[in-house]
Design a protein around this motif. Structure first.
Motif, PDB file in Angstrom:
ATOM      1  N   PRO A   1      39.449  90.047  10.271  1.00  0.00           N
ATOM      2  CA  PRO A   1      38.376  90.970   9.869  1.00  0.00           C
ATOM      3  C   PRO A   1      37.025  90.621  10.486  1.00  0.00           C
ATOM      4  O   PRO A   1      36.245  91.514  10.837  1.00  0.00           O
ATOM      5  N   THR A   2      36.739  89.321  10.633  1.00  0.00           N
ATOM      6  CA  THR A   2      35.465  88.926  11.218  1.00  0.00           C
ATOM      7  C   THR A   2      35.382  89.353  12.678  1.00  0.00           C
ATOM      8  O   THR A   2      34.352  89.851  13.144  1.00  0.00           O
ATOM      9  N   ARG A   3      36.458  89.151  13.412  1.00  0.00           N
ATOM     10  CA  ARG A   3      36.483  89.585  14.813  1.00  0.00           C
ATOM     11  C   ARG A   3      36.321  91.102  14.907  1.00  0.00           C
ATOM     12  O   ARG A   3      35.628  91.620  15.801  1.00  0.00           O
TER      13      ARG A   3
ATOM     14  N   LEU B   1      45.294  94.150   5.270  1.00  0.00           N
ATOM     15  CA  LEU B   1      45.892  94.929   6.352  1.00  0.00           C
ATOM     16  C   LEU B   1      45.359  94.501   7.719  1.00  0.00           C
ATOM     17  O   LEU B   1      46.130  94.372   8.678  1.00  0.00           O
ATOM     18  N   VAL B   2      44.065  94.304   7.824  1.00  0.00           N
ATOM     19  CA  VAL B   2      43.501  93.872   9.100  1.00  0.00           C
ATOM     20  C   VAL B   2      44.078  92.518   9.496  1.00  0.00           C
ATOM     21  O   VAL B   2      44.381  92.272  10.674  1.00  0.00           O
ATOM     22  N   GLY B   3      44.268  91.650   8.504  1.00  0.00           N
ATOM     23  CA  GLY B   3      44.859  90.353   8.790  1.00  0.00           C
ATOM     24  C   GLY B   3      46.311  90.439   9.220  1.00  0.00           C
ATOM     25  O   GLY B   3      46.782  89.643  10.031  1.00  0.00           O
ATOM     26  N   GLU B   4      47.027  91.429   8.708  1.00  0.00           N
ATOM     27  CA  GLU B   4      48.460  91.558   8.999  1.00  0.00           C
ATOM     28  C   GLU B   4      48.743  92.319  10.280  1.00  0.00           C
ATOM     29  O   GLU B   4      49.595  91.910  11.085  1.00  0.00           O
ATOM     30  N   VAL B   5      48.067  93.454  10.483  1.00  0.00           N
ATOM     31  CA  VAL B   5      48.419  94.321  11.612  1.00  0.00           C
ATOM     32  C   VAL B   5      47.291  94.484  12.623  1.00  0.00           C
ATOM     33  O   VAL B   5      47.481  95.130  13.655  1.00  0.00           O
ATOM     34  N   GLY B   6      46.122  93.925  12.343  1.00  0.00           N
ATOM     35  CA  GLY B   6      45.005  94.071  13.259  1.00  0.00           C
ATOM     36  C   GLY B   6      44.140  95.266  12.904  1.00  0.00           C
ATOM     37  O   GLY B   6      44.590  96.194  12.233  1.00  0.00           O
ATOM     38  N   TYR B   7      42.910  95.232  13.403  1.00  0.00           N
ATOM     39  CA  TYR B   7      41.960  96.292  13.064  1.00  0.00           C
ATOM     40  C   TYR B   7      42.371  97.635  13.652  1.00  0.00           C
ATOM     41  O   TYR B   7      42.281  98.670  12.994  1.00  0.00           O
ATOM     42  N   ALA B   8      42.824  97.640  14.900  1.00  0.00           N
ATOM     43  CA  ALA B   8      43.151  98.896  15.571  1.00  0.00           C
ATOM     44  C   ALA B   8      44.258  99.661  14.845  1.00  0.00           C
ATOM     45  O   ALA B   8      44.249 100.899  14.813  1.00  0.00           O
TER      46      ALA B   8
END
Length: 211
Positions: free
Chosen positions: A120-122, A27-34
């Motif tokens: 995810p790392t960022r 999910l973080v890779g697809e839509v971003g962490y926020a």
């Protein structure tokens, strides 16, 4: 009211835990962490959101465990395939320090450029800046084990008489890692294998024993 008890992590379903970790990473890779939420992670993993809240205090904590889990699985897969290269130390020791470090830094470039890992790392890097406790976990669980691999390899090169005896491996490894991290964080210029090779070459000019 009875005092709140910490959840017993040993009772967690490993299948559900891995599904949640995988869902968080994807999910973080697809839509971003926020835009990633506990509800979204739960839906992707096929579990109730209360299951996640019982096991982790935040989505950052989920992501942290997902990263640790991903590294563990990668190491297990490499060991099973006999491709661990550096054995228990993680960095190859072929006797050719430049080649060994170049191989590892090129692999690091590939990981940092991988969208599935980059986002995810960022996110964890940014969250660690504003959350000291999470930042400490990031260093302890993810960063420090990787740094120790460099320390081990550089010390072996010192013992072999290749690296100057007055060099502090903890400082020397920063000469290798910091340039890649700086370019990756700021997105100033492309992060490439050629750049990694130049970093190794320039760094070793100051570290190696001169004939």
């Amino acid at each position: 009211m009875s005092p709140h008890k910490a959840p017993d992590s040993s009772r967690r379903s490993d299948r559900s835990r891995r599904a949640i970790c995988d869902a968080a990473l994807s999910l973080v890779g697809e839509v971003g962490y926020a835009r990633t939420t506990i509800e979204g992670i739960a839906a992707r993993a096929g579990v109730g959101k209360q299951t996640i809240y019982r096991w982790w205090p935040s989505k950052a904590a989920v992501l942290m465990e997902a990263f640790v889990d991903m590294g563990t699985r990668a190491a297990e897969a490499a060991e099973a395939e006999g491709t661990a290269g550096g054995g228990e130390h993680g960095i190859p020791d072929t006797g050719d320090l430049a080649a060994d470090l170049g191989l590892v830094l090129r692999a690091t470039v590939d990981e940092l450029n991988d969208p599935a890992i980059e986002a995810p790392t960022r996110a964890l890097t940014a969250e660690g800046v504003i959350d000291p406790a999470l930042g400490a976990q990031f260093v302890e669980n993810l960063l420090e084990p990787q740094l120790q691999l460099y320390v081990t390899r550089l010390r072996a090169a010192q013992e072999a008489g290749q690296v100057r005896a007055d060099i502090d491996p903890r400082i020397a490894l920063e000469l290798l890692i910091a340039p890649l991290t700086h370019r990756w964080l700021l997105r100033t210029l492309p992060l490439t294998h050629e750049y990694a090779d130049q970093v190794v070459d320039l760094t070793l000019r100051g570290l190696l024993v001169q004939p």
